[in-house]
Each structure stands twice: as C-alpha cells, then as structure tokens.
Design a protein around this motif. Structure first.
Motif, PDB file in Angstrom:
ATOM      1  N   GLU A 253       0.677  -1.115  -0.542  1.00  0.00           N
ATOM      2  CA  GLU A 253      -0.200   0.504  -0.228  1.00  0.00           C
ATOM      3  C   GLU A 253       0.888   1.721  -0.142  1.00  0.00           C
ATOM      4  O   GLU A 253       0.598   2.176  -0.717  1.00  0.00           O
ATOM      5  N   SER A 254       2.156   1.069   0.627  1.00  0.00           N
ATOM      6  CA  SER A 254       2.280   2.498   1.163  1.00  0.00           C
ATOM      7  C   SER A 254       4.363   2.948   0.478  1.00  0.00           C
ATOM      8  O   SER A 254       5.247   3.835   1.025  1.00  0.00           O
ATOM      9  N   GLY A 255       4.766   1.190   0.105  1.00  0.00           N
ATOM     10  CA  GLY A 255       5.686   1.650  -0.822  1.00  0.00           C
ATOM     11  C   GLY A 255       7.270   1.624   0.467  1.00  0.00           C
ATOM     12  O   GLY A 255       6.895   0.690   1.333  1.00  0.00           O
TER      13      GLY A 255
ATOM     14  N   GLY B  12       0.153   3.512  10.950  1.00  0.00           N
ATOM     15  CA  GLY B  12      -0.351   4.900  11.268  1.00  0.00           C
ATOM     16  C   GLY B  12       0.745   5.389  11.317  1.00  0.00           C
ATOM     17  O   GLY B  12       1.461   6.688  10.751  1.00  0.00           O
ATOM     18  N   GLU B  13       1.161   5.072  12.874  1.00  0.00           N
ATOM     19  CA  GLU B  13       3.275   5.684  12.479  1.00  0.00           C
ATOM     20  C   GLU B  13       4.059   5.577  11.474  1.00  0.00           C
ATOM     21  O   GLU B  13       5.355   6.694  11.504  1.00  0.00           O
ATOM     22  N   ALA B  14       4.416   4.857  11.209  1.00  0.00           N
ATOM     23  CA  ALA B  14       5.084   4.531  10.068  1.00  0.00           C
ATOM     24  C   ALA B  14       5.491   5.373   9.165  1.00  0.00           C
ATOM     25  O   ALA B  14       6.113   5.885   8.556  1.00  0.00           O
ATOM     26  N   GLY B  15       3.884   5.961   8.809  1.00  0.00           N
ATOM     27  CA  GLY B  15       2.891   7.171   7.870  1.00  0.00           C
ATOM     28  C   GLY B  15       2.244   6.369   7.126  1.00  0.00           C
ATOM     29  O   GLY B  15       2.177   6.808   5.836  1.00  0.00           O
ATOM     30  N   ALA B  16       1.959   5.099   6.858  1.00  0.00           N
ATOM     31  CA  ALA B  16       1.265   4.081   5.927  1.00  0.00           C
ATOM     32  C   ALA B  16      -1.141   4.975   6.204  1.00  0.00           C
ATOM     33  O   ALA B  16      -0.993   5.824   8.086  1.00  0.00           O
TER      34      ALA B  16
END
Lengths: 239, 153
Positions: free
Chosen positions: A139-141, A176-180
């Motif tokens: 999803e987020s790379g 979410g914390e990781a940026g996703a």
C-alpha cells in the motif's frame, strides 16, 4: 607331618589366595577399562556424527532483490546482506537493535545492500505481523514498510508476552505511525490478506535451507553465532 | 527388595535418557539452538555442547538400562540432572521464555513460564533416582552382575 611343613602349607595357601585376588582385580580392571573404552568411543563417534549432520551452514538463498524481501542500499553495492527474520523471535529483535543503525548508515553510503526477508517460523503472530508488513509494503511503498518493520521490532517486548502478540489495532496504529494510511491497510491487516505471500516466503526460506531465525547471509555465506556475534561480524564487514 | 527398586530406578531413568537423547539425535541444528537459547555458555562452547548432550544422554541411558558400570553412569546421570535443573531455574529466574529442549524442541516458547516448575520437579525426581543408584549400585538383572561375578569363591 611336621609342624614346619604345616606352616609352609598355610603360607602357600595364603600366597595362592593372594595371587587369585590379584588376578581377580586385574580381570576386573581390564573389564571396566574395556567397557569405559567402548562407551567413550560411542560418545566420540556420536559427537562427530552430530557435527557432520549439522546442516545450518548450508543455505542456498537467492540473492537480494527477491520477491519476498525489502531491500535497502543500492544494487551493485560491494557487500550484500540477507536477513531472514521472524517478528516474534527474540533474537531477531535483539539483532535488529544491534545492527539497524550500522546497516542503515552503510546502505545510505552505498557500501551495502541489505534485504530483510520476514518469514513465519514461530507463532500465529509471526504470520499476522509478516502479513501486516506485506500489506504496508504494497500500500505505502518500501520506505514506509522499512519504518514499519523497524517499529514492529521496537515493539517486540509488548508482542513477546503471548502467542497472540500485538493485536490488530496496534498493528494498524503502528502502520499509521510509520506513515501509512491506516484506513488503506486496516482491511488487509485484519483479514490477513497476504497470508499466501507469508506462506510462500516461509516455504522459499525453508527450501533454501533456512532452519531458524535469525539467519543472516553475508555475501551469500551464512553468518553463525549468537545475535551478538552476527552483529559484530556485520559491523566488521560493513563498518 | 532394594535391588529390585534399583532395577526400577535404572529402567525409568535410563529409559527417559534414551528417549530424550534419541529425539535430539536427528536434528543437530535444533540441539545447538536449544543450548544457545539458554544464553549461559560462550558461543564457542554452544555448538560442541549441542552436539555432545544428545549422544551423552543416549549412552548414559543405555548404560543404565542394561546395568553396566551402574555407579559411574548414575554419577553422570545425576550430574546432568543437576546441570539441567540449574539451567532451567536460571532461565526461569532471568524471565527467559524458552522451551527447555529436554525432548527435542528448544528456543522461544510463549508458554514456557508455566512449564518450568514441572520440568524442574521431573528432573529432581530423576536426580533422586540417580542418587539412589550411586548409593546402591548393585541391582537386579544388571550386566554388571554378570561381568563382575567373582570367578571363584
């Protein structure tokens, strides 16, 4: 019969008895020595057999860039490191905390290419965490997935308490914390949508000869020892 | 009577050793990992000990079951149990969650905490059986009684 010859008879009998006892003791010692010898030979042979059958040194893993990993550092870097790890494995978490800064810095400097290959050898949480990692990767790379991977190991202590590990909400909030985008990854994490990928990755690792985690290869050669030894070897190689 | 008790102690303790050792013989890697998981030995000793223990267990078990060099085997058996009890107790005290690796297996095990007391109790019972044989090594149906029978009165 004279008194004198009776006495010499007694002496002869006593001497014969002593001789017999001596032979008895000799026989006994030989027997004990022989049995001990046989048992020692059995132990030594067994030891050598166990050593010859330790296949942990044979890992024929594909080079970095496989479909089951996350790679940092440039292609063509002088050294290559492959790390098979399980998110529910205490020594993997230990290895992570010992090596992350060195490997990240060396990868950024172009000195090493590192591929992290999460697999599930231990518990159901191993599967769920590796699945969550794959969902975030898709999803987020890779950049966010790497941060997520790091966060999962940083939260190992919380996950270690039970077979269940971290719950789904925690897996999502760490993403979410990781940026996703939490909404984008929630379904995949809760439904374990990438379980097939986790199974395939684990199967591929087993087929390559990986028998436990962490298993680390440096330029294709397995690095043996405790997580501390592995970390030292890696630090020496890429430092 | 005591010699029959000794026979039972031999068969039970020796049987457990053979079983425990044999389960580990086929998997050298796992045996090494089980030793490593205790985090007690320096890395240079982990592999030799991992290779040696299963073999030693089977040989000690064999000696006890057939009753050859009973006292020596019982001394080794008792020493091994003392070492294992110390290992398990120390893993427990340090909060490690590991499978004791007693019968194969080893490494991380989330349910380990609940198993430690039973493992220690079992090893302590077998330690007592071993010490019984150290004190009274003369037992029924032993190879010792054949090998070391006096040849003449």
């Amino acid at each position: 019969m004279s008194k004198k010859s009776a006495q010499s008879n007694r002496e002869r009998a006593a001497a014969a008895l002593r001789e017999q006892q001596r032979q008895e003791a000799r026989r006994r010692n030989l027997m004990v020595g022989g049995v001990v010898g046989v048992l020692v030979v059995a132990v030594v042979a067994g030891f050598l057999w166990m050593r010859a059958n330790d296949s942990s040194g044979d890992i024929a893993a594909p080079a970095a860039g496989s479909e089951f990993g996350l790679t940092i550092g440039p292609e063509g870097a002088p050294r290559e490191v492959i790390v098979y790890e399980d998110f529910h494995c205490v020594h993997c978490a230990d290895l992570e905390s010992r090596t992350r800064d060195d490997l990240t810095a060396a990868a950024e400097a172009g000195d090493v290419r590192v591929e992290y290959r999460p697999i599930a050898f231990l518990t159901q949480y191993s599967v769920r965490a590796a699945n969550a990692f794959k969902v975030v990767l898709d999803e987020s790379g890779p950049d966010i997935a790497k941060t997520y991977h790091d966060l999962l190991f940083e939260n190992y202590d919380e996950a270690s308490g039970s077979e269940d590990g971290l719950d789904d909400d925690t897996l999502v909030s760490l993403a979410g914390e990781a940026g996703a985008d939490e909404d984008a990854v929630r379904d995949g994490i809760e439904q374990v949508t990438s379980q097939g990928w986790v199974d395939d990755a684990t199967k591929a690792a087993e087929d390559a000869g990986v028998q436990g985690t962490p298993s680390v290869l440096l330029d294709g050669e397995p690095v043996s020892g405790s997580s501390e030894d592995i970390a030292n070897s890696l630090a020496k190689a890429v430092g | 009577m005591r010699e029959w008790l000794g026979l039972v102690a031999r068969l039970v303790t020796g049987g457990v050793w053979i079983w425990a050792g044999a389960l580990k013989l086929g998997d050298s890697y796992q045996s090494v990992q089980a030793v490593r998981a205790y985090e007690l030995l320096p890395e240079s000793l982990v592999e030799p000990v991992g290779y040696l223990l299963p073999v030693l267990e089977v040989v000690v078990g064999f000696a006890l079951v057939v009753g050859v060099l009973t006292r020596g085997a019982a001394v080794l058996s008792a020493l091994l149990f003392v070492v294992f009890i110390i290992g398990i107790a120390s893993a427990w005290a340090r909060g490690l969650q590991i499978d004791c690796g007693c019968f194969g297996g080893g490494g991380y095990d989330p349910g380990a905490e609940a198993a430690y007391p039973w493992e220690i109790a079992r090893d302590a019972a077998l330690l007592l059986a071993s010490l019984f044989l150290v004190r009274w090594p003369r037992t029924r149906l032993s190879l010792d009684s054949v090998l070391f029978r006096p040849t003449a009165a």
